[in-house]
Design a protein around this motif. Structure first.
Motif, PDB file in Angstrom:
ATOM      1  N   ILE A   1      -8.654  -9.671  -5.527  1.00 15.62           N
ATOM      2  CA  ILE A   1      -9.583  -9.707  -4.388  1.00 15.62           C
ATOM      3  C   ILE A   1      -8.806  -9.934  -3.089  1.00 15.62           C
ATOM      4  O   ILE A   1      -9.040  -9.274  -2.072  1.00 15.62           O
ATOM      5  CB  ILE A   1     -10.628 -10.826  -4.614  1.00 15.62           C
ATOM      6  N   ILE A   2      -7.848 -10.873  -3.164  1.00 12.14           N
ATOM      7  CA  ILE A   2      -7.094 -11.197  -1.940  1.00 12.14           C
ATOM      8  C   ILE A   2      -6.263  -9.982  -1.495  1.00 12.14           C
ATOM      9  O   ILE A   2      -6.270  -9.590  -0.333  1.00 12.14           O
ATOM     10  CB  ILE A   2      -6.199 -12.436  -2.192  1.00 12.14           C
ATOM     11  N   ILE A   3      -5.580  -9.352  -2.462  1.00 15.00           N
ATOM     12  CA  ILE A   3      -4.691  -8.250  -2.080  1.00 15.00           C
ATOM     13  C   ILE A   3      -5.481  -7.015  -1.673  1.00 15.00           C
ATOM     14  O   ILE A   3      -5.034  -6.225  -0.850  1.00 15.00           O
ATOM     15  CB  ILE A   3      -3.678  -7.930  -3.215  1.00 15.00           C
ATOM     16  N   GLN A   4      -6.692  -6.846  -2.223  1.00 14.04           N
ATOM     17  CA  GLN A   4      -7.451  -5.651  -1.830  1.00 14.04           C
ATOM     18  C   GLN A   4      -7.828  -5.716  -0.362  1.00 14.04           C
ATOM     19  O   GLN A   4      -7.897  -4.696   0.317  1.00 14.04           O
ATOM     20  CB  GLN A   4      -8.678  -5.420  -2.729  1.00 14.04           C
ATOM     21  N   ALA A   5      -8.062  -6.942   0.138  1.00  9.41           N
ATOM     22  CA  ALA A   5      -8.391  -7.076   1.556  1.00  9.41           C
ATOM     23  C   ALA A   5      -7.178  -6.695   2.407  1.00  9.41           C
ATOM     24  O   ALA A   5      -7.313  -6.030   3.437  1.00  9.41           O
ATOM     25  CB  ALA A   5      -8.832  -8.505   1.852  1.00  9.41           C
TER      26      ALA A   5
ATOM     27  N   ILE B   1      -4.674  -4.650   1.469  1.00  9.78           N
ATOM     28  CA  ILE B   1      -4.440  -3.207   1.335  1.00  9.78           C
ATOM     29  C   ILE B   1      -5.500  -2.434   2.123  1.00  9.78           C
ATOM     30  O   ILE B   1      -5.189  -1.454   2.818  1.00  9.78           O
ATOM     31  CB  ILE B   1      -4.430  -2.804  -0.153  1.00  9.78           C
ATOM     32  N   ALA B   2      -6.750  -2.883   2.009  1.00  3.42           N
ATOM     33  CA  ALA B   2      -7.820  -2.203   2.759  1.00  3.42           C
ATOM     34  C   ALA B   2      -7.526  -2.271   4.253  1.00  3.42           C
ATOM     35  O   ALA B   2      -7.762  -1.302   4.990  1.00  3.42           O
ATOM     36  CB  ALA B   2      -9.169  -2.839   2.447  1.00  3.42           C
TER      37      ALA B   2
ATOM     38  N   ILE C   1      -4.564  -2.341   5.617  1.00  9.91           N
ATOM     39  CA  ILE C   1      -3.483  -1.389   5.910  1.00  9.91           C
ATOM     40  C   ILE C   1      -4.025   0.035   5.958  1.00  9.91           C
ATOM     41  O   ILE C   1      -3.807   0.779   6.923  1.00  9.91           O
ATOM     42  CB  ILE C   1      -2.369  -1.475   4.827  1.00  9.91           C
ATOM     43  N   VAL C   2      -4.773   0.433   4.924  1.00  4.60           N
ATOM     44  CA  VAL C   2      -5.189   1.830   4.863  1.00  4.60           C
ATOM     45  C   VAL C   2      -6.319   2.130   5.853  1.00  4.60           C
ATOM     46  O   VAL C   2      -6.589   3.298   6.132  1.00  4.60           O
ATOM     47  CB  VAL C   2      -5.580   2.261   3.416  1.00  4.60           C
ATOM     48  N   ALA C   3      -6.973   1.088   6.349  1.00  2.00           N
ATOM     49  CA  ALA C   3      -8.038   1.319   7.338  1.00  2.00           C
ATOM     50  C   ALA C   3      -7.476   1.454   8.745  1.00  2.00           C
ATOM     51  O   ALA C   3      -8.191   1.884   9.653  1.00  2.00           O
ATOM     52  CB  ALA C   3      -9.064   0.182   7.284  1.00  2.00           C
TER      53      ALA C   3
ATOM     54  N   ILE D   1      -7.932   4.674  10.649  1.00  2.00           N
ATOM     55  CA  ILE D   1      -9.347   4.929  10.943  1.00  2.00           C
ATOM     56  C   ILE D   1      -9.801   4.065  12.114  1.00  2.00           C
ATOM     57  O   ILE D   1     -10.438   4.544  13.054  1.00  2.00           O
ATOM     58  CB  ILE D   1     -10.195   4.644   9.691  1.00  2.00           C
ATOM     59  N   LEU D   2      -9.427   2.775  12.062  1.00  7.11           N
ATOM     60  CA  LEU D   2      -9.818   1.869  13.140  1.00  7.11           C
ATOM     61  C   LEU D   2      -9.181   2.314  14.455  1.00  7.11           C
ATOM     62  O   LEU D   2      -9.804   2.299  15.512  1.00  7.11           O
ATOM     63  CB  LEU D   2      -9.393   0.432  12.801  1.00  7.11           C
TER      64      LEU D   2
ATOM     65  N   PRO E   1     -16.151  -7.923  -1.086  1.00 15.21           N
ATOM     66  CA  PRO E   1     -15.036  -7.106  -1.597  1.00 15.21           C
ATOM     67  C   PRO E   1     -15.486  -6.349  -2.842  1.00 15.21           C
ATOM     68  O   PRO E   1     -16.564  -6.589  -3.378  1.00 15.21           O
ATOM     69  CB  PRO E   1     -13.958  -8.133  -1.932  1.00 15.21           C
TER      70      PRO E   1
ATOM     71  N   TYR F   1     -12.125  -3.683  -8.466  1.00 21.36           N
ATOM     72  CA  TYR F   1     -10.862  -3.091  -7.983  1.00 21.36           C
ATOM     73  C   TYR F   1      -9.755  -3.213  -9.029  1.00 21.36           C
ATOM     74  O   TYR F   1      -9.070  -2.249  -9.376  1.00 21.36           O
ATOM     75  CB  TYR F   1     -10.447  -3.776  -6.682  1.00 21.36           C
TER      76      TYR F   1
ATOM     77  N   ALA G   1       0.748  -9.430  -6.543  1.00 19.93           N
ATOM     78  CA  ALA G   1      -0.298 -10.348  -6.085  1.00 19.93           C
ATOM     79  C   ALA G   1      -0.967 -11.041  -7.261  1.00 19.93           C
ATOM     80  O   ALA G   1      -1.277 -12.235  -7.198  1.00 19.93           O
ATOM     81  CB  ALA G   1      -1.334  -9.583  -5.268  1.00 19.93           C
TER      82      ALA G   1
ATOM     83  N   ALA H   1     -10.064 -16.571  -2.602  1.00 17.81           N
ATOM     84  CA  ALA H   1     -10.652 -15.276  -2.952  1.00 17.81           C
ATOM     85  C   ALA H   1     -12.126 -15.238  -2.560  1.00 17.81           C
ATOM     86  O   ALA H   1     -12.625 -14.205  -2.107  1.00 17.81           O
ATOM     87  CB  ALA H   1     -10.491 -15.010  -4.445  1.00 17.81           C
TER      88      ALA H   1
ATOM     89  N   VAL I   1     -12.863 -14.129   0.958  1.00 14.80           N
ATOM     90  CA  VAL I   1     -12.488 -12.779   1.404  1.00 14.80           C
ATOM     91  C   VAL I   1     -13.718 -11.987   1.806  1.00 14.80           C
ATOM     92  O   VAL I   1     -14.715 -11.961   1.083  1.00 14.80           O
ATOM     93  CB  VAL I   1     -11.717 -12.037   0.280  1.00 14.80           C
TER      94      VAL I   1
ATOM     95  N   LEU J   1     -14.883  -8.090   3.340  1.00 12.72           N
ATOM     96  CA  LEU J   1     -14.389  -6.728   3.504  1.00 12.72           C
ATOM     97  C   LEU J   1     -15.487  -5.923   4.191  1.00 12.72           C
ATOM     98  O   LEU J   1     -16.548  -5.706   3.602  1.00 12.72           O
ATOM     99  CB  LEU J   1     -14.071  -6.137   2.129  1.00 12.72           C
TER     100      LEU J   1
ATOM    101  N   ARG K   1     -13.608  -1.016   6.027  1.00 17.64           N
ATOM    102  CA  ARG K   1     -12.385  -1.269   5.244  1.00 17.64           C
ATOM    103  C   ARG K   1     -12.590  -0.904   3.778  1.00 17.64           C
ATOM    104  O   ARG K   1     -11.687  -0.359   3.139  1.00 17.64           O
ATOM    105  CB  ARG K   1     -11.969  -2.739   5.376  1.00 17.64           C
TER     106      ARG K   1
ATOM    107  N   ALA L   1     -12.339   2.731   3.507  1.00 17.61           N
ATOM    108  CA  ALA L   1     -10.933   3.144   3.611  1.00 17.61           C
ATOM    109  C   ALA L   1     -10.202   2.890   2.292  1.00 17.61           C
ATOM    110  O   ALA L   1      -9.392   3.712   1.843  1.00 17.61           O
ATOM    111  CB  ALA L   1     -10.249   2.400   4.756  1.00 17.61           C
ATOM    112  N   LEU L   2     -10.501   1.756   1.653  1.00 19.70           N
ATOM    113  CA  LEU L   2      -9.861   1.421   0.377  1.00 19.70           C
ATOM    114  C   LEU L   2     -10.226   2.457  -0.695  1.00 19.70           C
ATOM    115  O   LEU L   2      -9.354   2.990  -1.390  1.00 19.70           O
ATOM    116  CB  LEU L   2     -10.307   0.029  -0.076  1.00 19.70           C
TER     117      LEU L   2
ATOM    118  N   ASN M   1      -8.687   5.793   0.074  1.00 12.64           N
ATOM    119  CA  ASN M   1      -7.262   5.826  -0.230  1.00 12.64           C
ATOM    120  C   ASN M   1      -7.013   5.909  -1.732  1.00 12.64           C
ATOM    121  O   ASN M   1      -6.127   6.646  -2.191  1.00 12.64           O
ATOM    122  CB  ASN M   1      -6.577   4.583   0.364  1.00 12.64           C
TER     123      ASN M   1
END
Lengths: 63, 480
Positions: free
Chosen positions: A15-19, A21-22, A24-26, A29-30, B153, B157, B218, B230, B233, B235, B239, B242-243, B246
């Motif tokens: 969960i932490i890393i998806q935020a 990564i999201a 970065i990849v956003a 777009i932003l 989130p 994932y 991670a 966690a 978090v 999102l 975002r 975008a996730l 991607n």
């Protein structure tokens, strides 16, 4: 509510890393949204009239 | 016979115990699902949103009918009962070629994105929610959708990365046989293991570097004690979109080109003439029409020349083959042609899928899924007997346990394909090859006797003109 249905363990690390990564990849777009917002503002400021109907539609979807 | 009681003919699906929102069971063989009261509001919202109808219309989600509460397995705890459409084939993801796993992953991400448009999210993202209808993936689980809490989130994932992205990357970037790891890791391939097996060059691709390599680190770092972090978090929709976008691009970029594998060009270099091939096609069609199966299994189907003929007679055909290259090519040809009712799948007949998971009942074995009325074993037996050393008696008995009808091809020892196989077995040179004509496999009378002893009754014998080969149609006599 989410305790009832969340039978799947999402994993704290995931969960932490998806935020991250999201984020970065956003970025592109932003960035693009920010640019179009600036463009809109400039057009609006310069023309003092409503923007022309041919203005491109904007949303935040990846293209 | 006593009158039917409620509960008679009711069997809970052993693989359906994870989700508290509902479970799957069979009522007199028909698949049902009961939905728990706890999921009522989500289910109503999902149906009212129109999302379900849209997804069913474009073939992405399996349709269902409503059934009466009285049909529930446990009416006391049922809020609704539905009857999803039945599929003729159940397969597991390690039986898919890379292209099939990729298509299932893309379907899952497209559903997640389309759900987001409607304010919903996918609660889980695993290949076990997908089955192949023909060779095209369809999502089975209408209960996977729930309303998205603001800035939540994406829960599945990690599950998506372990069950879709990691095996697909291993298959396309390292070796397609690594898909078999899914057979050992039903929850998906642990990401720390996946990144150790992936080539280092995958670090240079943003999608694989982040969703697999960075993600694996991670998980290692955050194994304990990060629950509070966690939970905090958030999102945004932008975002999350975008996730998912991607991930979609990453998956779409993972393609495997099947050139150079063992069997992929086999159909192009078969050993007999066009006239013999045409004769064989005509005979197979006639034999399939005589059986008129609903489901047929073609063992050693290669790229599906004869699967197509049997499908034309109205059957659903599972085209099993040992070679990922053949299955991949077959899958692509079917996707391009739009042909339905044929499902290419991977199978090593000497090591078919065992029963797996909790209590060894969660994922049914190859044999437990055998629902064909007809087995095709064309140009197969000599591969098993010579190439893998399986005694013909064992092959005949195994086939008798699979289906009540069999179309099987017998080859004489002079056949060029048999010669080629024997040439590859130097250990047989002195023994069997020295007296190859005496081997029961190559004496037609003895071959027939072996199948009769295994319980097969010969219904039809049809020599393939110009090849020396013979096609047999057999029926299980129930004697042996």
């Amino acid at each position: 509510m989410d305790l009832v249905f969340a039978y799947l363990d999402p994993g704290s690390g995931s969960i932490i890393i998806q935020a991250v990564i999201a984020g970065i990849v956003a970025l592109p777009i932003l960035f693009r949204n920010r640019i179009s917002a600036v463009v809109r503002t400039l057009r609006g400021g310069r023309a003092a009239t409503p923007p022309p109907p041919s203005a491109p539609p904007t949303d935040d979807r990846p293209r | 016979m006593s009158a039917p009681r409620p509960g008679q003919g009711l069997v809970r699906e052993p693989g359906s115990w994870r989700d508290p929102a509902g479970f799957v069971y069979r009522r007199d063989g028909a698949i049902h699902r009961q939905i728990a009261p706890v999921f009522a509001a989500e289910w109503e919202a999902y149906l009212a949103s129109g999302l379900h109808d849209r997804l069913v219309t474009r073939g992405a989600v399996l349709p269902f009918e409503d059934a009466p509460i009285a049909d529930a397995l446990d009416p006391a705890t049922a809020w609704r009962v539905i009857r999803p459409e039945m599929l003729p084939v159940i397969s597991w993801p390690w039986e898919w070629c890379p292209g099939q796993l990729r298509d299932a992953a893309l379907l899952t991400l497209d559903l997640a994105l389309e759900a987001l448009d409607a304010g919903f999210t996918l609660r889980d993202a695993t290949p076990y929610n997908v089955q192949l209808r023909g060779t095209r993936p369809v999502h089975l689980d209408a209960l996977s959708f729930e309303r998205r809490a603001p800035d939540a989130p994406w829960g599945p994932y990690r599950q998506f990365c372990r069950t879709f992205l990691a095996p697909l990357a291993l298959m396309t970037e390292r070796d397609p046989r690594l898909g078999l790891l899914l057979r050992s890791f039903l929850e998906g391939i642990p990401l720390d293991l996946a990144v150790r097996l992936l080539p280092r060059r995958t670090l240079l691709r943003l999608g694989l570097a982040t969703h697999l390599h960075l993600h694996a680190r991670a998980i290692g770092r955050n194994a304990d004690g990060k629950g509070a972090e966690a939970r905090a978090v958030r999102l945004s929709e932008t975002r999350l979109r975008a996730l998912l976008g991607n991930l979609r691009g990453t998956v779409a970029g993972l393609r495997w080109e099947p050139e150079g594998t063992e069997w992929a060009d086999y159909a192009d270099r078969t050993s007999y003439s066009d006239a013999a091939t045409a004769a064989k096609e005509r005979i197979v069609r006639g034999m399939a029409e005589a059986v008129a199966p609903t489901v047929a299994w073609d063992l050693g189907a290669n790229t599906g020349r004869y699967s197509a003929i049997v499908a034309e007679t109205g059957a659903h055909v599972v085209a099993w083959d040992i070679d990922p290259g053949a299955v991949e090519r077959h899958h692509r040809a079917l996707m391009a042609s739009g042909r339905e009712r044929i499902t290419p799948l991977l199978l090593d007949l000497t090591d078919p899928s065992p029963a797996l998971g909790w209590g060894l009942t969660e994922r049914a074995s190859f044999l437990e899924r055998a629902n064909a009325e007809l087995i095709l074993a064309l140009a197969l037996v000599h591969h098993l007997a010579i190439g893998r050393g399986v005694p013909v008696e064992m092959i005949a008995t195994f086939l008798a346990g699979l289906a009540p009808n069999l179309v099987i091809e017998w080859l004489p020892h002079e056949d060029p394909m048999v010669r080629r196989l024997l040439a590859g077995r130097h250990d047989m040179a002195g023994g069997i090859r020295g007296n190859v004509a005496g081997w029961p496999l190559f004496r037609e009378e003895a071959f027939r006797g072996i199948f009769a002893d295994a319980g097969w009754e010969i219904v039809e014998r049809a020599p393939i003109e110009g090849s020396g080969r013979v096609l047999y149609r057999m029926r299980r006599s129930g004697r042996a």
